[in-house]
Design an enzyme around this catalytic site. Structure first.
Site, PDB file in Angstrom:
ATOM      1  N   GLU A 149     -52.749  -8.493  25.222  1.00 53.85           N
ATOM      2  CA  GLU A 149     -52.086  -7.210  25.516  1.00 53.85           C
ATOM      3  C   GLU A 149     -51.430  -6.679  24.259  1.00 53.85           C
ATOM      4  OE1 GLU A 149     -49.207  -6.925  28.739  1.00 53.85           O
ATOM      5  OE2 GLU A 149     -50.417  -8.293  29.960  1.00 53.85           O
ATOM      6  N   GLU A 171     -47.584 -14.481  30.789  1.00 54.48           N
ATOM      7  CA  GLU A 171     -46.172 -14.412  30.386  1.00 54.48           C
ATOM      8  C   GLU A 171     -45.221 -15.194  31.301  1.00 54.48           C
ATOM      9  OE1 GLU A 171     -44.998 -10.325  29.930  1.00 54.48           O
ATOM     10  OE2 GLU A 171     -46.330 -10.009  28.230  1.00 54.48           O
TER      11      GLU A 171
HETATM   12  C1  BG6 Z   1     -46.376  -7.117  29.772  1.00 47.35           C
HETATM   13  C2  BG6 Z   1     -46.910  -7.408  31.139  1.00 47.35           C
HETATM   14  O1  BG6 Z   1     -45.159  -7.730  29.670  1.00 47.35           O
HETATM   15  O2  BG6 Z   1     -46.069  -5.813  29.431  1.00 47.35           O
HETATM   16  C3  BG6 Z   1     -47.462  -6.211  31.898  1.00 47.35           C
HETATM   17  O3  BG6 Z   1     -47.855  -8.443  31.135  1.00 47.35           O
HETATM   18  C4  BG6 Z   1     -46.609  -5.002  31.616  1.00 47.35           C
HETATM   19  O4  BG6 Z   1     -47.513  -6.531  33.245  1.00 47.35           O
HETATM   20  C5  BG6 Z   1     -46.648  -4.712  30.119  1.00 47.35           C
HETATM   21  O5  BG6 Z   1     -46.972  -3.896  32.368  1.00 47.35           O
HETATM   22  C6  BG6 Z   1     -45.901  -3.483  29.662  1.00 47.35           C
HETATM   23  O6  BG6 Z   1     -44.566  -3.523  30.054  1.00 47.35           O
HETATM   24  P1  BG6 Z   1     -43.964  -2.433  31.029  1.00 47.35           P
HETATM   25  O7  BG6 Z   1     -42.722  -3.026  31.563  1.00 47.35           O
HETATM   26  O8  BG6 Z   1     -43.721  -1.215  30.222  1.00 47.35           O
HETATM   27  O9  BG6 Z   1     -44.994  -2.203  32.085  1.00 47.35           O
END
Ligand code: BG6
Length: 462
Positions: free
Chosen positions: A363, A166
């Site tokens: 993800e 990202e």
């Molecule tokens: C993604 C990232 O943006 O979202 C992760 O690659 C992150 O590092 C995940 O943890 C979830 O977002 P958050 O802010 O709820 O942890």
């Protein structure tokens, strides 16, 4: 109904070094921006919780890997920490860090889990940050050196590499909206850092190809489709095109096609923030496109033309505003809309606009606050909401694959609860609960057994 995925489809989990590892005595790790930021401004972090001990992966990796195996995880993406692998400012290898990652690889191998390594997950070593981070072209060179070092150290064992996770979030968080260090608001500096990040990614790919290691290399992008209202007019559609250019295509096009969109260059030029690019750098970007894409998807963007003129400093919001509507499905813990069909739209877009390049969902997942609410009498989190979230996304992904999109896997964020930057442990994402009050002990949630079933049968059922 049943949705069948191919036998080779990867059912994985994703995490990152800074969010899982923590520290151990004598690990020789240098500070990253997160260590520094927490030390200097702990108040920015939810509950005052910093990057220690994260999920204590450093001490507990064997148990965590065993628990992931038990939850049906067959591939695991994490990130190497640049700040763990160098021990001084000259970039000397930190042998202790190497030993740690080799031990992790041994364990993944023993459990039959495919490793996938990303080289950078928001974690700039403080030394390079002090030199200007990616605003400084030297940092891109240093990143390529570090990447080459990693290919040499681990390239015989790791077949899937990713340069960045990202990159656009590094720019948004660090140079526009203040949720990453250095938390400034300066679009011109952000545009320069973004350009050098792309260059760093392409340089690392060039080094990978020169290394002649087996395997493939890609980049992980958070693709966030923009949707207008049904009755949208030309101005709304223009706003959606601009958000797509800024948030998606700024890294997607150069990474996959080797070229920046003309309209993006024109937009940045019209704002006076287009970085100067040398012909040689553009050649590096042009000749070193990715083998595959990792796509992080959490939520869409609902876009309309602005109804009032923007008055603040230059930000993407100058060009659009977001709208809500009745019946919008929300993950209220994170404040993110849940819109499963976007995964299908992403699949079709990659198929039609990006040469149907191989890609995987790197993800997707659901972070929920105070999951203790859902503990049953045996101490198991009954996370039916997570099962529904994953299942409904997989159904749309399946449709995209059936229609020819070249998607080879689904990685859940995160197989175990982990530390989430300034949100710390506010929201829990795991199939496996990490009890931070109790020495980071592990407890599979209800979703773990469900995920195992899906992964072993390659099938999702309604
Ligand atoms: C993604 C990232 O943006 O979202 C992760 O690659 C992150 O590092 C995940 O943890 C979830 O977002 P958050 O802010 O709820 O942890």
């Amino acid at each position: 109904m049943e949705y069948l995925f191919g036998e080779n489809f990867m059912w994985g989990g994703a995490s990152s070094g800074p969010q899982s590892e923590g520290r151990y005595e004598g690990d020789g790790k240098m500070p990253s921006v997160w260590d520094y930021w927490y030390e200097t401004e702990p108040g920015r972090f939810f509950g005052g919780v910093g990057p220690e001990p994260a999920a204590d992966f450093c001490h507990n990796y064997k148990n965590i890997i065993a628990a992931m195996k038990e939850a049906g995880i067959t591939s695991y993406r994490t990130s190497l920490q640049w700040s763990r692998l160098i021990k001084d400012r000259e970039g000397t290898v930190n042998e202790e860090g190497v030993r740690f990652y080799q031990a992790v690889l041994d364990e993944l191998e023993a459990q039959g889990i495919e490793p996938m390594f990303c080289l950078f997950h928001f974690d700039m070593p403080m030394y390079w940050m002090e030199k200007g981070g990616f605003e400084n072209r030297e940092t891109a060179e240093a990143f390529a050196d570090y990447a080459e070092m990693c290919f040499g150290l681990f390239g015989d064992r790791v077949k899937y590499w990713m340069t960045f996770n990202e990159p656009i979030v590094v720019i948004e968080g660090g140079y526009l909206s203040g949720f990453h260090y250095p938390a400034i608001c300066d679009a011109k500096r952000g545009a320069l850092a973004a350009y050098h990040m792309q260059l760093a990614s392409s340089m690392a790919i060039e080094r990978f190809r020169r290394s002649e290691k087996e395997g493939k290399i890609g980049i992980i992008l958070n693709l966030t489709p923009s949707y207008c209202r049904e009755e949208a007019g030309t101005e709304d559609r223009k706003a959606a095109e601009i958000t797509d250019l800024l948030f998606n295509r700024s890294f997607l096009d150069p990474s996959v096609k080797g070229e920046y969109p003309k309209a993006l260059k024109e937009l940045l030029r019209s704002e006076g923030i287009l970085p100067k690019a040398s012909e040689e750098d553009l050649r590096v970007i042009h000749s070193n496109t990715v083998d595959f894409l990792g796509v992080n998807y959490y939520h869409p963007r609902r876009v309309a033309a602005r109804s009032t003129a923007w008055e603040g400093p230059l930000m993407p919001e100058k060009y659009y505003e977001e709208y809500t509507f009745e019946g919008m499905k929300m993950n209220t813990s994170r404040g993110w809309e849940i819109y499963e069909k976007a995964l299908y739209d992403i699949a079709v877009n990659i198929r039609d606009q990006y040469g149907n390049i191989p890609w995987y969902v790197s993800e997707n997942g659901m972070g929920v606050q105070e999951e203790e609410r859902f503990l049953d009498k045996n101490g198991v989190v009954e996370d039916d909401y997570r099962i529904a979230f994953i299942r409904d996304h997989l159904k749309w992904l399946h449709k995209g694959i059936t229609e020819g999109s070249n998607c080879f896997g689904y990685h859940l964020w995160c197989p175990f609860d982990c530390w989430s930057w300034i949100n710390a442990y506010k929201n829990r994402y795991g199939l496996i609960r990490v009890d931070t009050e109790d020495g980071c002990s592990l407890q599979p949630k209800r979703s773990a057994a469900w995920f195992k079933q899906v992964s072993s049968s390659h099938k999702v059922s309604d």
